[in-house]
Design an enzyme around this catalytic site. Structure first.
Site, PDB file in Angstrom:
ATOM      1  N   GLY A   1       0.828  -1.196   0.000  1.00  0.00           N
ATOM      2  CA  GLY A   1       0.000   0.000   0.000  1.00  0.00           C
ATOM      3  C   GLY A   1       0.858   1.239   0.000  1.00  0.00           C
ATOM      4  O   GLY A   1       2.040   1.201  -0.324  1.00  0.00           O
ATOM      5  N   LYS A   2       0.244   2.348   0.346  1.00  0.00           N
ATOM      6  CA  LYS A   2       0.919   3.632   0.311  1.00  0.00           C
ATOM      7  C   LYS A   2       2.032   3.703   1.359  1.00  0.00           C
ATOM      8  O   LYS A   2       3.120   4.156   1.091  1.00  0.00           O
ATOM      9  CB  LYS A   2      -0.113   4.744   0.558  1.00  0.00           C
ATOM     10  CG  LYS A   2       0.224   6.034  -0.188  1.00  0.00           C
ATOM     11  CD  LYS A   2      -0.846   7.101   0.043  1.00  0.00           C
ATOM     12  CE  LYS A   2      -1.550   7.496  -1.241  1.00  0.00           C
ATOM     13  NZ  LYS A   2      -2.925   7.903  -1.027  1.00  0.00           N
TER      14      LYS A   2
ATOM     15  N   LYS B   1      -0.187  -6.480   8.380  1.00  0.00           N
ATOM     16  CA  LYS B   1       0.061  -5.184   7.743  1.00  0.00           C
ATOM     17  C   LYS B   1       1.052  -4.425   8.613  1.00  0.00           C
ATOM     18  O   LYS B   1       0.778  -4.146   9.784  1.00  0.00           O
ATOM     19  CB  LYS B   1      -1.263  -4.417   7.628  1.00  0.00           C
ATOM     20  CG  LYS B   1      -1.151  -3.051   6.950  1.00  0.00           C
ATOM     21  CD  LYS B   1      -2.555  -2.434   6.786  1.00  0.00           C
ATOM     22  CE  LYS B   1      -2.520  -1.087   6.082  1.00  0.00           C
ATOM     23  NZ  LYS B   1      -3.888  -0.535   5.864  1.00  0.00           N
TER      24      LYS B   1
ATOM     25  N   ASP C   1     -12.647   5.340   1.880  1.00  0.00           N
ATOM     26  CA  ASP C   1     -11.794   4.795   0.815  1.00  0.00           C
ATOM     27  C   ASP C   1     -12.388   3.501   0.253  1.00  0.00           C
ATOM     28  O   ASP C   1     -11.671   2.536   0.002  1.00  0.00           O
ATOM     29  CB  ASP C   1     -10.379   4.572   1.358  1.00  0.00           C
ATOM     30  CG  ASP C   1      -9.322   4.585   0.256  1.00  0.00           C
ATOM     31  OD1 ASP C   1      -9.649   4.963  -0.896  1.00  0.00           O
ATOM     32  OD2 ASP C   1      -8.167   4.208   0.543  1.00  0.00           O
TER      33      ASP C   1
ATOM     34  N   GLY D   1       2.634   1.030   4.015  1.00  0.00           N
ATOM     35  CA  GLY D   1       3.220  -0.209   4.501  1.00  0.00           C
ATOM     36  C   GLY D   1       3.048  -1.337   3.523  1.00  0.00           C
ATOM     37  O   GLY D   1       2.645  -1.143   2.390  1.00  0.00           O
ATOM     38  N   SER D   2       3.383  -2.539   4.015  1.00  0.00           N
ATOM     39  CA  SER D   2       3.189  -3.689   3.163  1.00  0.00           C
ATOM     40  C   SER D   2       2.494  -4.771   3.972  1.00  0.00           C
ATOM     41  O   SER D   2       2.524  -4.773   5.191  1.00  0.00           O
ATOM     42  CB  SER D   2       4.520  -4.177   2.621  1.00  0.00           C
ATOM     43  OG  SER D   2       5.504  -4.035   3.604  1.00  0.00           O
TER      44      SER D   2
HETATM   45  P1  ADP Z   1      -3.091   0.472   2.249  1.00  0.00           P
HETATM   46  O1  ADP Z   1      -3.662   1.324   3.338  1.00  0.00           O
HETATM   47  O2  ADP Z   1      -1.623   0.679   2.127  1.00  0.00           O
HETATM   48  O3  ADP Z   1      -3.845   0.602   0.958  1.00  0.00           O
HETATM   49  P2  ADP Z   1      -4.429  -2.076   2.674  1.00  0.00           P
HETATM   50  O4  ADP Z   1      -4.948  -2.324   4.049  1.00  0.00           O
HETATM   51  O5  ADP Z   1      -5.427  -1.689   1.631  1.00  0.00           O
HETATM   52  O6  ADP Z   1      -3.217  -1.038   2.765  1.00  0.00           O
HETATM   53  O7  ADP Z   1      -3.648  -3.377   2.191  1.00  0.00           O
HETATM   54  C1  ADP Z   1      -2.918  -3.353   0.969  1.00  0.00           C
HETATM   55  C2  ADP Z   1      -3.151  -4.643   0.200  1.00  0.00           C
HETATM   56  O8  ADP Z   1      -2.723  -5.761   0.997  1.00  0.00           O
HETATM   57  C3  ADP Z   1      -4.612  -4.942  -0.107  1.00  0.00           C
HETATM   58  O9  ADP Z   1      -5.046  -4.306  -1.270  1.00  0.00           O
HETATM   59  C4  ADP Z   1      -4.587  -6.440  -0.246  1.00  0.00           C
HETATM   60  O10 ADP Z   1      -4.067  -6.818  -1.505  1.00  0.00           O
HETATM   61  C5  ADP Z   1      -3.593  -6.871   0.818  1.00  0.00           C
HETATM   62  N1  ADP Z   1      -4.276  -7.156   2.088  1.00  0.00           N
HETATM   63  C6  ADP Z   1      -4.565  -6.282   3.077  1.00  0.00           C
HETATM   64  N2  ADP Z   1      -5.201  -6.873   4.100  1.00  0.00           N
HETATM   65  C7  ADP Z   1      -5.332  -8.176   3.758  1.00  0.00           C
HETATM   66  C8  ADP Z   1      -5.939  -9.328   4.402  1.00  0.00           C
HETATM   67  N3  ADP Z   1      -6.512  -9.231   5.601  1.00  0.00           N
HETATM   68  N4  ADP Z   1      -5.914 -10.497   3.745  1.00  0.00           N
HETATM   69  C9  ADP Z   1      -5.341 -10.599   2.514  1.00  0.00           C
HETATM   70  N5  ADP Z   1      -4.756  -9.562   1.864  1.00  0.00           N
HETATM   71  C10 ADP Z   1      -4.747  -8.362   2.466  1.00  0.00           C
HETATM   72 MG    MG Z   2      -5.779   0.050   0.551  1.00  0.00          MG
HETATM   73 MG    MG Z   3      -5.020   2.754   3.576  1.00  0.00          MG
END
Ligand code: ADP
Ligand code: MG
Ligand code: MG
Length: 263
Positions: free
Chosen positions: A16-17, A36, A124, A19-20
């Site tokens: 994501g923006k 995360k 979002d 973290g990972s």
């Molecule tokens: P950001 O705030 O950086 O956008 P997200 O919470 O949307 O972070 O997570 C980024 C990506 O990580 C998601 O689009 C998805 O692909 C993966 N991801 C996040 N949470 C989960 C989860 N609980 N199970 C599986 N994949 C996840």
């Molecule tokens: Mg996201």
């Molecule tokens: Mg986010």
């Protein structure tokens, strides 16, 4: 405890923006989770955690299992959504049938209604933040921009993802109805296969969101049923007061027609 004491880290799930996100496995139980990792100094991490805990009572919200802190980071251990992101299914499958779209949208509106009842605006909603379980149930994820608001309180400041942002977010104060607009952009993409508002630049996109008239009688709409068009029109309404709520979406004829008989 350190996270390494309790979990074994696995493959990357997404980036994501800030973290990972990685897969991880509990050493104690062998159960897999998603972790995360967010850098410290982002004070919004506390809000994200607090809101996820606040919303833990609904099956449509990704469950937060535990939180770890070390020198540089916070680690949010969450329920693993092994079915991936809705956006990837849309890319793979193209337009959804109305039956399929309505059932996904029903689950999205149920969890959105729950968030709103709990005083939370997600801010979002988009298919990158809607995840799927192994059995195909949707889970709303990414509460990184979510805010708690009291009744009658409103928010200001640009937040969200450009193509999904509601017109009132671009021009002034806004509240829960902004999530309904974003969900409507998603419903449009599910039914028509393209985003409703586009532009060659950010300015052009925002201009389209603020003023472009959606032509529900154009060619591309001929394959979409009249009730579906009617619902979309009631959601993608710039007049916030006239835009329908999650609860009203759930009792719209199109939703009832396609979802009542499937359970
Ligand atoms: P950001 O705030 O950086 O956008 P997200 O919470 O949307 O972070 O997570 C980024 C990506 O990580 C998601 O689009 C998805 O692909 C993966 N991801 C996040 N949470 C989960 C989860 N609980 N199970 C599986 N994949 C996840
Ligand atoms: Mg996201
Ligand atoms: Mg986010």
């Amino acid at each position: 405890n350190k996270i390494e004491d309790d979990y074994v880290m696995g493959e990357a799930l997404g980036k994501g923006k800030f973290g990972s996100v990685f897969m991880c496995r509990s050493k104690l139980t062998g159960v897999e989770f998603a972790c995360k990792t967010l850098p410290k100094g982002e004070e919004t991490v506390h809000r994200e955690v607090e809101i996820m805990q606040h919303l833990s009572g609904h099956p449509g919200v990704v469950t937060l299992q535990s939180v770890y802190e070390d020198g540089e980071s916070f680690h949010l251990v969450m329920e693993l959504c092994s079915g991936g992101r809705l956006i990837d299914r849309m890319t793979k499958e193209g337009r959804f049938s109305e039956q399929k779209a309505a059932n996904i949208f029903k689950d999205l509106m149920l969890v959105t209604q729950y968030c709103h009842d709990m005083g939370v605006v997600h801010r979002d909603i988009k298919p990158e933040n809607i995840l799927l379980t192994a059995s195909g149930k949707i889970k709303l994820a990414d509460f990184g921009l979510a805010m708690r608001i009291a009744n009658g309180q409103s928010l200001s400041g640009l937040a969200g993802s450009p193509a999904y942002v509601a017109p009132e977010v671009l021009t002034g104060d806004y509240g829960k109805k902004t999530d309904i607009w974003s969900a409507g952009v998603l419903l449009h993409a599910l039914l028509v296969g393209v985003l409703p508002f586009q532009g060659g630049s950010l300015d052009a996109l925002f201009e389209a969101i603020k003023s472009m008239k959606l032509d529900f009688h154009s060619e591309k709409w001929q394959s979409v049923s009249k009730p579906a068009r009617d619902l979309l029109e009631r959601i993608l309404t710039r007049d916030v007061a006239a835009r329908i709520t999650a609860e009203e979406v759930l009792s719209h004829p199109w939703m009832l027609f396609y979802t009542e008989r499937t359970l």
